[in-house]
Design a protein around this motif. Structure first.
Motif, mmCIF file in Angstrom:
data_model
loop_
_atom_site.group_PDB
_atom_site.id
_atom_site.type_symbol
_atom_site.label_atom_id
_atom_site.label_comp_id
_atom_site.label_asym_id
_atom_site.label_seq_id
_atom_site.Cartn_x
_atom_site.Cartn_y
_atom_site.Cartn_z
ATOM 1 N N ILE A 113 12.189 -3.276 15.921
ATOM 2 C CA ILE A 113 12.750 -3.117 17.272
ATOM 3 C C ILE A 113 12.789 -1.642 17.654
ATOM 4 O O ILE A 113 12.445 -1.265 18.773
ATOM 5 N N CYS A 114 13.167 -0.804 16.711
ATOM 6 C CA CYS A 114 13.246 0.637 16.985
ATOM 7 C C CYS A 114 11.855 1.196 17.296
ATOM 8 O O CYS A 114 11.675 1.934 18.269
ATOM 9 N N GLU A 115 10.868 0.855 16.472
ATOM 10 C CA GLU A 115 9.491 1.328 16.698
ATOM 11 C C GLU A 115 8.956 0.825 18.039
ATOM 12 O O GLU A 115 8.314 1.569 18.779
ATOM 13 N N SER A 116 9.220 -0.429 18.343
ATOM 14 C CA SER A 116 8.765 -1.012 19.601
ATOM 15 C C SER A 116 9.413 -0.296 20.784
ATOM 16 O O SER A 116 8.750 -0.010 21.793
ATOM 17 N N SER A 117 10.686 0.025 20.672
ATOM 18 C CA SER A 117 11.399 0.726 21.750
ATOM 19 C C SER A 117 10.795 2.099 22.005
ATOM 20 O O SER A 117 10.586 2.492 23.158
ATOM 21 N N PHE A 118 10.506 2.835 20.927
ATOM 22 C CA PHE A 118 9.903 4.154 21.096
ATOM 23 C C PHE A 118 8.510 4.057 21.719
ATOM 24 O O PHE A 118 8.148 4.878 22.566
ATOM 25 N N SER A 119 7.738 3.063 21.309
ATOM 26 C CA SER A 119 6.405 2.884 21.897
ATOM 27 C C SER A 119 6.496 2.615 23.393
ATOM 28 O O SER A 119 5.740 3.193 24.182
ATOM 29 N N HIS A 120 7.424 1.733 23.787
ATOM 30 C CA HIS A 120 7.602 1.438 25.205
ATOM 31 C C HIS A 120 8.088 2.668 25.969
ATOM 32 O O HIS A 120 7.641 2.939 27.083
ATOM 33 N N MET A 121 9.013 3.406 25.373
ATOM 34 C CA MET A 121 9.524 4.594 26.041
ATOM 35 C C MET A 121 8.405 5.608 26.268
ATOM 36 O O MET A 121 8.291 6.194 27.340
ATOM 37 N N ASN A 122 7.536 5.804 25.258
ATOM 38 C CA ASN A 122 6.416 6.734 25.399
ATOM 39 C C ASN A 122 5.436 6.278 26.476
ATOM 40 O O ASN A 122 4.856 7.092 27.188
ATOM 41 N N ALA A 123 5.257 4.964 26.602
ATOM 42 C CA ALA A 123 4.357 4.445 27.634
ATOM 43 C C ALA A 123 4.964 4.614 29.026
ATOM 44 O O ALA A 123 4.245 4.868 30.000
ATOM 45 N N ILE A 124 6.280 4.486 29.131
ATOM 46 C CA ILE A 124 6.947 4.603 30.429
ATOM 47 C C ILE A 124 7.079 6.063 30.844
ATOM 48 O O ILE A 124 6.796 6.438 31.976
ATOM 49 N N LYS A 125 7.505 6.889 29.927
ATOM 50 C CA LYS A 125 7.777 8.290 30.265
ATOM 51 C C LYS A 125 6.579 9.163 29.876
ATOM 52 O O LYS A 125 6.577 9.841 28.866
ATOM 53 N N THR A 126 5.556 9.132 30.687
ATOM 54 C CA THR A 126 4.354 9.941 30.461
ATOM 55 C C THR A 126 4.550 11.312 31.101
ATOM 56 O O THR A 126 5.561 11.561 31.753
ATOM 57 N N ASN A 127 3.562 12.191 30.942
ATOM 58 C CA ASN A 127 3.629 13.519 31.566
ATOM 59 C C ASN A 127 3.746 13.420 33.079
ATOM 60 O O ASN A 127 4.386 14.250 33.722
ATOM 61 N N LEU A 128 3.115 12.401 33.672
ATOM 62 C CA LEU A 128 3.163 12.235 35.123
ATOM 63 C C LEU A 128 4.526 11.727 35.593
ATOM 64 O O LEU A 128 4.869 11.860 36.760
ATOM 65 N N ARG A 129 5.262 11.098 34.673
ATOM 66 C CA ARG A 129 6.568 10.548 35.045
ATOM 67 C C ARG A 129 7.679 11.195 34.223
ATOM 68 O O ARG A 129 8.659 10.556 33.871
ATOM 69 N N SER A 130 7.539 12.443 33.875
ATOM 70 C CA SER A 130 8.498 13.124 33.015
ATOM 71 C C SER A 130 9.829 13.408 33.702
ATOM 72 O O SER A 130 10.799 13.750 33.049
ATOM 73 N N SER A 131 9.876 13.259 35.017
ATOM 74 C CA SER A 131 11.121 13.547 35.733
ATOM 75 C C SER A 131 12.020 12.316 35.893
ATOM 76 O O SER A 131 12.989 12.364 36.643
ATOM 77 N N LEU A 132 11.718 11.251 35.194
ATOM 78 C CA LEU A 132 12.566 10.058 35.255
ATOM 79 C C LEU A 132 13.965 10.408 34.765
ATOM 80 O O LEU A 132 14.128 11.093 33.758
ATOM 81 N N THR A 133 14.956 9.923 35.452
ATOM 82 C CA THR A 133 16.327 10.148 34.982
ATOM 83 C C THR A 133 16.601 9.235 33.783
ATOM 84 O O THR A 133 15.908 8.234 33.576
ATOM 85 N N GLU A 134 17.618 9.596 33.033
ATOM 86 C CA GLU A 134 17.953 8.813 31.848
ATOM 87 C C GLU A 134 18.343 7.386 32.219
ATOM 88 O O GLU A 134 17.960 6.434 31.543
ATOM 89 N N SER A 135 19.085 7.218 33.305
ATOM 90 C CA SER A 135 19.513 5.871 33.706
ATOM 91 C C SER A 135 18.326 5.033 34.187
ATOM 92 O O SER A 135 18.248 3.842 33.885
ATOM 93 N N PHE A 136 17.386 5.654 34.918
ATOM 94 C CA PHE A 136 16.214 4.910 35.376
ATOM 95 C C PHE A 136 15.334 4.518 34.180
ATOM 96 O O PHE A 136 14.812 3.403 34.126
#
Length: 165
Positions: A113-136
């Motif tokens: 679950i931890c590895e899967s969460s990090f993989s998803h987070m890396n896919a969501i928060k890319t260089n193009l979307r690095s300004s995402l807030t923590e809550s979003f």
């Protein structure tokens, strides 16, 4: 009665205490087969103590001997698999063994679950979307990691269309 029989057979030979304090049985110059098994069990109890520090090592070994002497448990383990086997084990009869087994079995699921969460987070928060807030990012991860699947046809059926005026 099984523990006492085993102990009385072990003490027929000479007992030798190592510098670490563990006792092993010798028959002349050779270590007998029972002693090798006892050393292996002692090593297992030390490893179990590292996994769950609250267990009683002595009680853990006694539970292990009781379980090993069972005629039905090995077959139940093969038939049911480890997860179901350990979930059905009597926690009053084998509290230390069950505690260690459940802890070890749950490690792999939580690691996944931890590895899967990090993989998803890396896919969501890319260089193009690095300004995402923590809550979003939190909301995006909840959606990505959720196993919930909404019933879209049911939801659409209960909604009315609002036509423009």
């Amino acid at each position: 009665h099984g523990r006492n029989d085993w102990f009385s057979r072990e003490t027929e030979g000479q007992l030798h205490q190592s510098p670490g304090g563990s006792v092993t049985s010798y028959r002349g110059d050779a270590i007998n087969e029972r002693s090798i098994a006892a050393i292996a069990e002692e090593t297992l109890s030390i490893k179990a103590k590292k996994v769950v520090s609250s267990i009683d090592e002595g009680q853990f070994l006694l539970e292990l001997v009781d379980m090993q002497s069972s005629l039905t448990m090995p077959q139940e383990l093969r038939t049911n698999g480890p997860a179901k086997f350990w979930s059905q084990i009597n926690a009053h009869q084998f509290p230390n063994l069950k505690n260690v087994a459940v802890t070890v079995l749950s490690m792999f699921g939580s690691t996944y679950i931890c590895e899967s969460s990090f993989s998803h987070m890396n896919a969501i928060k890319t260089n193009l979307r690095s300004s995402l807030t923590e809550s979003f990012l939190h909301y995006c991860l909840r959606i990505a990691l959720s196993s919930y699947e909404p019933n879209i046809p049911f939801l659409v059926q209960n909604k009315k269309c609002h036509l423009s005026h």
